[in-house]
Scaffold this motif. Structure first.
Motif, short mmCIF file in Angstrom:
data_model
loop_
_atom_site.label_atom_id
_atom_site.label_comp_id
_atom_site.label_asym_id
_atom_site.label_seq_id
_atom_site.Cartn_x
_atom_site.Cartn_y
_atom_site.Cartn_z
N VAL A 1 0.84 -1.20 0.00
CA VAL A 1 0.00 0.00 0.00
C VAL A 1 0.88 1.25 0.00
N ASP A 2 0.59 2.17 -0.92
CA ASP A 2 1.24 3.48 -0.93
C ASP A 2 0.23 4.47 -0.33
N ALA A 3 0.48 4.88 0.91
CA ALA A 3 -0.47 5.76 1.61
C ALA A 3 -0.63 7.11 0.93
N GLN A 4 0.33 7.52 0.12
CA GLN A 4 0.24 8.80 -0.58
C GLN A 4 -0.38 8.67 -1.96
N GLY A 5 -0.78 7.46 -2.35
CA GLY A 5 -1.40 7.23 -3.65
C GLY A 5 -2.78 7.87 -3.76
N ALA A 6 -3.30 7.95 -4.97
CA ALA A 6 -4.60 8.57 -5.21
C ALA A 6 -5.72 7.85 -4.46
N LEU A 7 -5.69 6.52 -4.42
CA LEU A 7 -6.67 5.74 -3.66
C LEU A 7 -5.92 4.59 -2.98
N PRO A 8 -5.32 4.88 -1.82
CA PRO A 8 -4.55 3.83 -1.16
C PRO A 8 -5.46 2.71 -0.67
N MET A 9 -5.18 1.49 -1.14
CA MET A 9 -6.00 0.37 -0.72
C MET A 9 -5.18 -0.90 -0.70
N LEU A 10 -5.69 -1.88 0.03
CA LEU A 10 -5.06 -3.19 0.13
C LEU A 10 -5.86 -4.17 -0.72
N PHE B 1 -18.37 -16.36 -3.50
CA PHE B 1 -17.76 -15.06 -3.71
C PHE B 1 -16.31 -15.34 -4.03
N ASP B 2 -15.89 -15.00 -5.23
CA ASP B 2 -14.55 -15.33 -5.69
C ASP B 2 -14.01 -14.11 -6.44
N ALA B 3 -13.21 -13.29 -5.73
CA ALA B 3 -12.76 -12.05 -6.35
C ALA B 3 -11.56 -11.47 -5.62
N ARG B 4 -10.96 -10.49 -6.24
CA ARG B 4 -9.95 -9.66 -5.59
C ARG B 4 -10.66 -8.39 -5.16
N ILE B 5 -10.62 -8.12 -3.87
CA ILE B 5 -11.28 -6.93 -3.35
C ILE B 5 -10.22 -5.92 -2.91
N GLY B 6 -10.62 -4.66 -2.84
CA GLY B 6 -9.71 -3.61 -2.39
C GLY B 6 -10.24 -2.95 -1.14
N GLY C 1 -17.67 -0.56 -1.75
CA GLY C 1 -18.12 -1.84 -1.21
C GLY C 1 -17.68 -2.01 0.22
N PHE C 2 -16.69 -1.24 0.64
CA PHE C 2 -16.28 -1.25 2.03
C PHE C 2 -16.93 -0.08 2.74
N THR C 3 -17.41 -0.31 3.94
CA THR C 3 -18.10 0.74 4.68
C THR C 3 -17.13 1.55 5.51
N ASP C 4 -17.60 2.67 6.00
CA ASP C 4 -16.88 3.53 6.93
C ASP C 4 -15.59 4.12 6.36
N GLY C 5 -15.52 4.32 5.08
CA GLY C 5 -14.39 5.00 4.50
C GLY C 5 -13.21 4.11 4.20
N PRO C 6 -12.13 4.72 3.70
CA PRO C 6 -10.97 3.94 3.30
C PRO C 6 -10.22 3.37 4.50
N ALA C 7 -9.58 2.24 4.30
CA ALA C 7 -8.76 1.63 5.34
C ALA C 7 -7.45 2.38 5.49
N PHE C 8 -7.00 3.01 4.43
CA PHE C 8 -5.73 3.72 4.46
C PHE C 8 -5.92 5.13 3.95
N SER C 9 -5.10 6.05 4.49
CA SER C 9 -5.15 7.44 4.06
C SER C 9 -3.72 7.99 4.07
N ARG C 10 -3.58 9.23 3.72
CA ARG C 10 -2.25 9.85 3.69
C ARG C 10 -1.64 9.97 5.08
N PHE C 11 -2.43 9.65 6.13
CA PHE C 11 -1.92 9.70 7.50
C PHE C 11 -1.64 8.31 8.07
N SER C 12 -1.71 7.27 7.23
CA SER C 12 -1.50 5.90 7.70
C SER C 12 -0.05 5.67 8.12
N GLU C 13 0.10 4.85 9.15
CA GLU C 13 1.41 4.53 9.69
C GLU C 13 2.20 3.66 8.71
N PRO C 14 3.44 4.05 8.40
CA PRO C 14 4.25 3.22 7.51
C PRO C 14 4.83 2.02 8.26
#
Length: 168
Positions: free
Chosen positions: A44-53, A94-99, A104-117
């Motif tokens: 995950v690149d926390a500084q990316g446009a949409l940081p996701m796992l 359910f057979d997929a790659r999710i981000g 589809g994920f609730t409560d906002g992104p899991a990662f942001s520009r403030f995420s711990e490296p």
């Protein structure tokens, strides 16, 4: 958009309706969904446009279908971030790659520009069907299926300090 509480209420109402229908038909689902495939893909690149796992998931259920899953992530300092993905009711597989952080994920992104490296780990995964049957997998069980750790890069600083109440 629905709030987390509204989505949970809708999930419960749907599960109760499915349970009543199954009982009326003489069929009762008591088997939790099965995790067939799991692996973290990439970092995950926390500084990316949409940081996701990205996570590869393969889940199946014999009767009621796959309803939802809860993925818990642990950061380098022990910080926990949990995101819940809601799947279509009654999907047998359910057979997929999710981000985590994608639609589809609730409560906002899991990662942001403030995420711990540093190195993060998938702490647990819980999967459910509409009949409230669930199965949980810890890091050791998930590691047997695939990669559970990943690197979060963040070159511009991060925040792991919780807010403090100054008055009230």
């Amino acid at each position: 958009p629905l709030t987390g509480a509204e989505k949970l209420a809708a999930f419960k109402a749907d599960a109760q309706a499915r349970s009543r229908a199954a009982q009326a038909a003489g069929v009762l689902d008591v088997t939790p969904p099965q995790l067939n495939r799991f692996a973290v893909v990439g970092d995950v690149d926390a500084q990316g446009a949409l940081p996701m796992l990205n996570v590869d998931l393969g889940i199946s259920d014999d009767l009621a279908g796959v309803q939802s899953f809860a993925l818990t992530l642990r950061g380098p300092s022990g910080q926990i971030v949990q995101r819940i993905g809601i799947l279509a009711s009654g999907q047998k597989t359910f057979d997929a790659r999710i981000g985590a952080g994608a639609v589809g994920f609730t409560d906002g992104p899991a990662f942001s520009r403030f995420s711990e490296p540093g190195v993060w780990t998938v702490d647990s995964l819980w999967i459910y069907d509409p009949a409230y049957n669930g199965a949980g997998y810890d890091t050791a069980a998930l590691s047997a299926l695939g990669r559970t750790s990943f690197m979060v890069s963040n070159s511009k600083g991060y925040d792991v300090t919780p807010p403090t109440l100054v008055s009230g």
